[in-house]
Enzyme design. Structure first.
Site, mmCIF file in Angstrom:
data_model
loop_
_atom_site.group_PDB
_atom_site.id
_atom_site.type_symbol
_atom_site.label_atom_id
_atom_site.label_comp_id
_atom_site.label_asym_id
_atom_site.label_seq_id
_atom_site.Cartn_x
_atom_site.Cartn_y
_atom_site.Cartn_z
ATOM 1 N N CYS A 219 39.545 27.536 59.993
ATOM 2 C CA CYS A 219 40.015 27.146 61.339
ATOM 3 C C CYS A 219 40.875 26.061 61.251
ATOM 4 C CB CYS A 219 38.977 26.924 62.487
ATOM 5 S SG CYS A 219 38.161 28.603 62.952
HETATM 6 N N1 NAD Z 1 34.105 33.033 62.043
HETATM 7 C C1 NAD Z 1 34.208 32.064 62.993
HETATM 8 O O1 NAD Z 1 33.389 31.184 63.210
HETATM 9 C C2 NAD Z 1 35.465 31.991 63.849
HETATM 10 C C3 NAD Z 1 35.454 30.931 64.887
HETATM 11 C C4 NAD Z 1 36.524 30.493 65.836
HETATM 12 C C5 NAD Z 1 37.676 31.522 65.622
HETATM 13 N N2 NAD Z 1 37.575 32.499 64.874
HETATM 14 C C6 NAD Z 1 38.792 33.284 64.587
HETATM 15 O O2 NAD Z 1 38.342 34.550 64.500
HETATM 16 C C7 NAD Z 1 39.569 35.444 63.838
HETATM 17 C C8 NAD Z 1 38.308 36.573 62.837
HETATM 18 O O3 NAD Z 1 37.946 35.398 62.135
HETATM 19 P P1 NAD Z 1 36.642 35.870 61.137
HETATM 20 O O4 NAD Z 1 35.912 34.458 60.637
HETATM 21 O O5 NAD Z 1 35.672 36.623 62.046
HETATM 22 O O6 NAD Z 1 37.167 36.834 59.956
HETATM 23 P P2 NAD Z 1 36.586 37.583 59.052
HETATM 24 O O7 NAD Z 1 37.638 37.758 57.850
HETATM 25 O O8 NAD Z 1 35.246 37.205 58.796
HETATM 26 O O9 NAD Z 1 36.367 38.988 59.649
HETATM 27 C C9 NAD Z 1 37.500 39.820 60.155
HETATM 28 C C10 NAD Z 1 37.384 41.361 60.021
HETATM 29 O O10 NAD Z 1 38.475 42.013 60.409
HETATM 30 C C11 NAD Z 1 38.586 43.089 59.660
HETATM 31 N N3 NAD Z 1 39.910 43.610 59.647
HETATM 32 C C12 NAD Z 1 41.203 43.134 59.125
HETATM 33 N N4 NAD Z 1 42.566 43.930 59.618
HETATM 34 C C13 NAD Z 1 41.560 44.816 60.457
HETATM 35 C C14 NAD Z 1 42.312 45.817 61.303
HETATM 36 N N5 NAD Z 1 43.722 46.183 61.179
HETATM 37 N N6 NAD Z 1 41.393 46.701 61.774
HETATM 38 C C15 NAD Z 1 40.046 46.380 61.751
HETATM 39 N N7 NAD Z 1 39.486 45.445 61.321
HETATM 40 C C16 NAD Z 1 40.335 44.665 60.374
HETATM 41 C C17 NAD Z 1 38.361 42.654 58.088
HETATM 42 O O11 NAD Z 1 37.880 43.525 57.110
HETATM 43 C C18 NAD Z 1 37.133 41.507 58.404
HETATM 44 O O12 NAD Z 1 35.729 42.471 58.411
HETATM 45 C C19 NAD Z 1 40.416 34.428 63.248
HETATM 46 O O13 NAD Z 1 41.439 34.420 64.097
HETATM 47 C C20 NAD Z 1 39.472 33.206 63.290
HETATM 48 O O14 NAD Z 1 40.574 31.993 63.159
HETATM 49 C C21 NAD Z 1 36.552 32.661 63.808
#
Ligand code: NAD
Length: 393
Positions: A232
């Site tokens: 982030c």
């Molecule tokens: N993890 C956190 O604590 C957190 C906190 C705030 C914001 N975010 C935001 O949330 C979003 C996701 O982050 P995350 O940490 O969960 O990511 P992550 O990489 O852990 O998980 C994302 C998932 O999306 C899947 N994916 C990618 N392309 C895809 C598609 N076309 N169709 C279906 N699935 C698909 C990936 O395989 C993966 O499993 C980002 O924008 C991040 O900035 C995350």
């Protein structure tokens, strides 16, 4: 509830054994009934009434937004979008993404947002490793493309979140998330810069921060460290800088914070060099154990971890590097780093004794840092983890 993911391994894990969770910090129990679908079954995206999009939003190597994951997901949804569906984008992104990518694409279906289907942006807010909050107790912001979109978005999240905060547009909701992370990036850069100055002035920044924290109003403590990490704070501010260019606007605070924060691993290397110099040694040929490669304490996530940059800089200077991290048994190839040949060394007295220098890069709570100091010949502590020093309040 149905999960959709392009990663077949995640889908199989969820479907095969409902007793394990693929995501640390999320217990298996609540998701034991989750059914997951892989890419070849994405036509089933027409089944759910509500679709929540949480795909990654990284930066390209040139530090521009990499929207391929949102675009691919939007394409997949647009193929099956039907009347009555509510789509919520949660991925962190610049103001305008929901309208410019999702709304534009969904128009081609002939369906109208706010009348046939509904579109909202609601930023994800998580603090991995923080046991004080759960998804239910973290307030959730929602902005809709139209007022009926907003109304439906609020009613979706009210089922599971104690407090939902509606805002006037998806663009406002998108900027809320960026403001939260820019606030952290800029304040961390401020204390990092002060750390560099106080080091020269021979003032202990940790003592100063602790004393300043006694002020009961108008001060929030932030702490210096080896650099920013995680998915982030090092990334999100640049989504806004990129978008600001369209408005002939330069986000100077963000750029400056980025410069200071990304220089911190270099400062750590300088301190390692200085510590070795005091003992008549150089970095070349020295064995360094990097203690902690996760981007922050008590998490198993190495994304954007400053430890990786530090390891890269140390190897470029000829150090023999190894690492130990109870949360990261093995490193995998990443976009900018390839330490896939490395596994965590067991943290034993023998491991510590056989290294010339131990570099504390992440302060996991499970490690006894007094014990580390007692059995190491030289320690560089980038996290104020070693005892006998002013501690975080
Ligand atoms: N993890 C956190 O604590 C957190 C906190 C705030 C914001 N975010 C935001 O949330 C979003 C996701 O982050 P995350 O940490 O969960 O990511 P992550 O990489 O852990 O998980 C994302 C998932 O999306 C899947 N994916 C990618 N392309 C895809 C598609 N076309 N169709 C279906 N699935 C698909 C990936 O395989 C993966 O499993 C980002 O924008 C991040 O900035 C995350």
């Amino acid at each position: 509830m149905i999960g959709f993911d392009v990663d077949p391994a995640k889908v199989s894990q969820l479907n095969a054994n409902q007793r394990t969770s693929p995501t640390s910090g999320i217990e298996a129990g609540p998701i034991r009934h989750l059914r997951s679908e892989k890419r070849s079954n994405f036509r089933r995206l027409s089944d759910p009434d509500c679709i929540i999009i949480c795909v990654p939003t990284p930066l390209t190597l040139k530090k521009d937004p990499d929207l391929q994951y949102i675009e691919n997901t939007a394409q997949a949804i647009s193929k099956t979008l039907r009347a009555g569906q509510l789509i919520s984008l949660e991925s962190t992104t610049y103001p305008g993404t929901t309208d410019e990518i999702l709304l534009d694409l969904f128009k081609k279906s002939g369906l109208e947002a706010g009348r046939d289907y509904f579109l909202v942006f609601s930023p994800e807010r998580e603090d991995p490793g923080n046991a004080r909050f759960s998804t239910r107790t973290i307030p959730k912001v929602v902005g809709g493309t139209t007022s009926s979109c907003l109304e439906l978005g609020v009613s979706l999240y009210q089922q599971i979140i104690d407090k939902v905060i509606p805002v006037s547009s998806t663009r406002a909701a998108e900027l809320v998330k960026l403001l939260e992370n820019i606030y952290r990036a800029v304040n961390i850069a401020l204390v990092n810069e002060l750390k560099l100055l106080t080091d020269r002035m021979d003032i202990d920044i940790w003592e100063v921060i602790e004393a300043a924290s006694s002020k009961p109003f108008g001060f929030t403590p932030f702490y210096p460290g080896p650099g920013l990490g995680g998915h982030c704070i090092p990334i999100d501010p640049f989504y806004l800088s990129w978008k600001a260019k369209e408005f002939d606007f330069s986000t100077r605070f963000i750029q400056l914070a980025g410069e200071i924060n990304t220089s911190m691993p270099h400062y750590v290397i300088e301190k390692v060099g200085a510590a070795l110099n005091d003992r008549g040694r150089s970095i070349r040929g020295t064995s360094v154990l990097v203690l902690g490669v996760a981007y922050k304490k008590d998490v198993d996530d190495v994304r954007e971890s400053p430890s990786l940059e530090i390891m890269k800089l140390l190897s470029e200077r000829g150090a023999e590097i190894s690492y130990s991290d109870p949360f990261i048994p093995k490193l995998h190839k990443m976009r900018e780093y390839d330490f896939s040949y490395m596994s965590s060394e067991p943290l034993t007295e023998n491991t510590l004794r056989t290294k010339d220098l131990v570099l504390i890069a992440t302060d996991h709570s499970t490690i006894d840092y007094q014990w580390v100091v007692d059995h190491s010949s030289l320690v560089v502590d980038t996290r104020n983890a070693t005892p006998g020093r002013p501690q975080r309040t």
